[in-house]
Scaffold this active site. Structure first.
Site, PDB file in Angstrom:
ATOM      1  N   PHE A  46       0.823  -1.209   0.000  1.00  0.00           N
ATOM      2  CA  PHE A  46       0.000   0.000   0.000  1.00  0.00           C
ATOM      3  C   PHE A  46       0.858   1.262   0.000  1.00  0.00           C
ATOM      4  O   PHE A  46       1.785   1.397   0.811  1.00  0.00           O
ATOM      5  CB  PHE A  46      -0.890   0.048   1.249  1.00  0.00           C
ATOM      6  CG  PHE A  46      -2.011  -0.942   1.257  1.00  0.00           C
ATOM      7  CD1 PHE A  46      -3.271  -0.595   0.785  1.00  0.00           C
ATOM      8  CD2 PHE A  46      -1.822  -2.225   1.745  1.00  0.00           C
ATOM      9  CE1 PHE A  46      -4.317  -1.503   0.801  1.00  0.00           C
ATOM     10  CE2 PHE A  46      -2.862  -3.144   1.764  1.00  0.00           C
ATOM     11  CZ  PHE A  46      -4.117  -2.792   1.287  1.00  0.00           C
ATOM     12  N   ASP A  47       0.510   2.184  -0.881  1.00  0.00           N
ATOM     13  CA  ASP A  47       1.007   3.539  -0.772  1.00  0.00           C
ATOM     14  C   ASP A  47       0.372   4.121   0.502  1.00  0.00           C
ATOM     15  O   ASP A  47      -0.641   3.604   0.985  1.00  0.00           O
ATOM     16  CB  ASP A  47       0.553   4.308  -2.023  1.00  0.00           C
ATOM     17  CG  ASP A  47       0.834   5.784  -1.950  1.00  0.00           C
ATOM     18  OD1 ASP A  47       1.964   6.154  -1.595  1.00  0.00           O
ATOM     19  OD2 ASP A  47      -0.078   6.577  -2.238  1.00  0.00           O
ATOM     20  N   LEU A  48       0.935   5.187   1.037  1.00  0.00           N
ATOM     21  CA  LEU A  48       0.376   5.796   2.256  1.00  0.00           C
ATOM     22  C   LEU A  48      -0.474   7.021   1.931  1.00  0.00           C
ATOM     23  O   LEU A  48      -1.698   7.014   2.104  1.00  0.00           O
ATOM     24  CB  LEU A  48       1.508   6.163   3.218  1.00  0.00           C
ATOM     25  CG  LEU A  48       1.120   6.912   4.494  1.00  0.00           C
ATOM     26  CD1 LEU A  48       0.067   6.153   5.307  1.00  0.00           C
ATOM     27  CD2 LEU A  48       2.351   7.192   5.354  1.00  0.00           C
ATOM     28  N   ASP A  49       0.148   8.077   1.431  1.00  0.00           N
ATOM     29  CA  ASP A  49      -0.558   9.331   1.169  1.00  0.00           C
ATOM     30  C   ASP A  49      -1.560   9.188   0.031  1.00  0.00           C
ATOM     31  O   ASP A  49      -1.194   8.830  -1.086  1.00  0.00           O
ATOM     32  CB  ASP A  49       0.443  10.434   0.799  1.00  0.00           C
ATOM     33  CG  ASP A  49       1.352  10.813   1.964  1.00  0.00           C
ATOM     34  OD1 ASP A  49       0.969  10.551   3.119  1.00  0.00           O
ATOM     35  OD2 ASP A  49       2.437  11.363   1.707  1.00  0.00           O
TER      36      ASP A  49
END
Length: 218
Positions: free
Chosen positions: A12-15
């Site tokens: 998963f990407d965060l932002d």
């Protein structure tokens, strides 16, 4: 649907994917630009900084030289490390999704272009860290900041070699292009900061309109 269910390792990407960091990032960018006598009234105009590596954005959107861009990141972090880091909120439904995915035996990872030290602080602050096997990000020296490099780092640190079982989830073209470069499938989420045109243009393998759609897809 069977093909999707075979994915064991979810990156998963965060932002813009797990959390909405708009307030903290745009205020930090405004703080940095002010040091260069650039005044920004409308924070919405700085949303383009959410997702891509900061250095690239300072160069692309404000014409900074490489040296100025690197220095601007230092000024950005003055605000971000103190206040901006927590001017952030978890998207609705994310924690429920993470709980369901881990319960079903999936292994979850963060692969962010944000420095890893900040990634870990944010995830711990929101109590999301317990769902993740590993939380990877950029290094503070900006040598590991491109999404493909972060993905490779996360996979290497966890001894993951079967790329067929890996999928990258993110909201910007950088997530999708990074996944393609490494050779893993990708999901573009449409509730973040990249639109359908950006994500289809980058050739995302799947698209998810909402967090609920994303959970069903995974």
């Amino acid at each position: 649907m069977e093909e999707r269910m075979e994915k064991e390792y979810l990156l998963f990407d965060l932002d813009g994917t797990l959390t909405d960091p708009k307030e903290g990032i745009t205020k930090s960018v405004r703080h940095a630009l002010k040091a260069y006598n650039i005044e920004v009234e409308d924070l919405d105009t700085l949303c383009c900084f959410i997702g891509p590596p900061l250095k690239d954005s300072f160069i692309e959107y404000y014409g900074f030289s490489e040296e100025d861009a690197v220095n601007a990141i230092g000024v950005y972090r003055e605000y971000f490390s103190d206040r901006g880091i927590f001017e952030n909120e978890v998207y609705e439904g994310i924690e429920e999704m993470l709980k369901a995915l881990t319960s079903s035996g999936k292994k979850l990872f963060v692969a962010s272009s944000k420095p890893e030290v900040f990634v870990r602080k944010i995830m711990e602050h929101f109590g999301l860290d317990s769902y993740f096997t590993f939380m990877g990000g950029a290094d503070l020296g900006e040598t590991r900041v491109k999404k493909a490099d972060v993905i490779r780092y996360v996979l290497a640190e966890n001894g993951i070699t079967d790329l067929e079982k890996v999928i990258m989830i993110g909201d910007r073209k950088h997530d999708i292009l990074g996944a393609r470069e490494v050779g893993v499938d990708s999901v573009g989420v449409l509730y973040g900061y990249g639109d359908r045109e950006e994500l289809t243009g980058a050739q995302a393998d799947f698209l998810a309109e909402t967090v609920f759609d994303l959970q069903n897809l995974l």
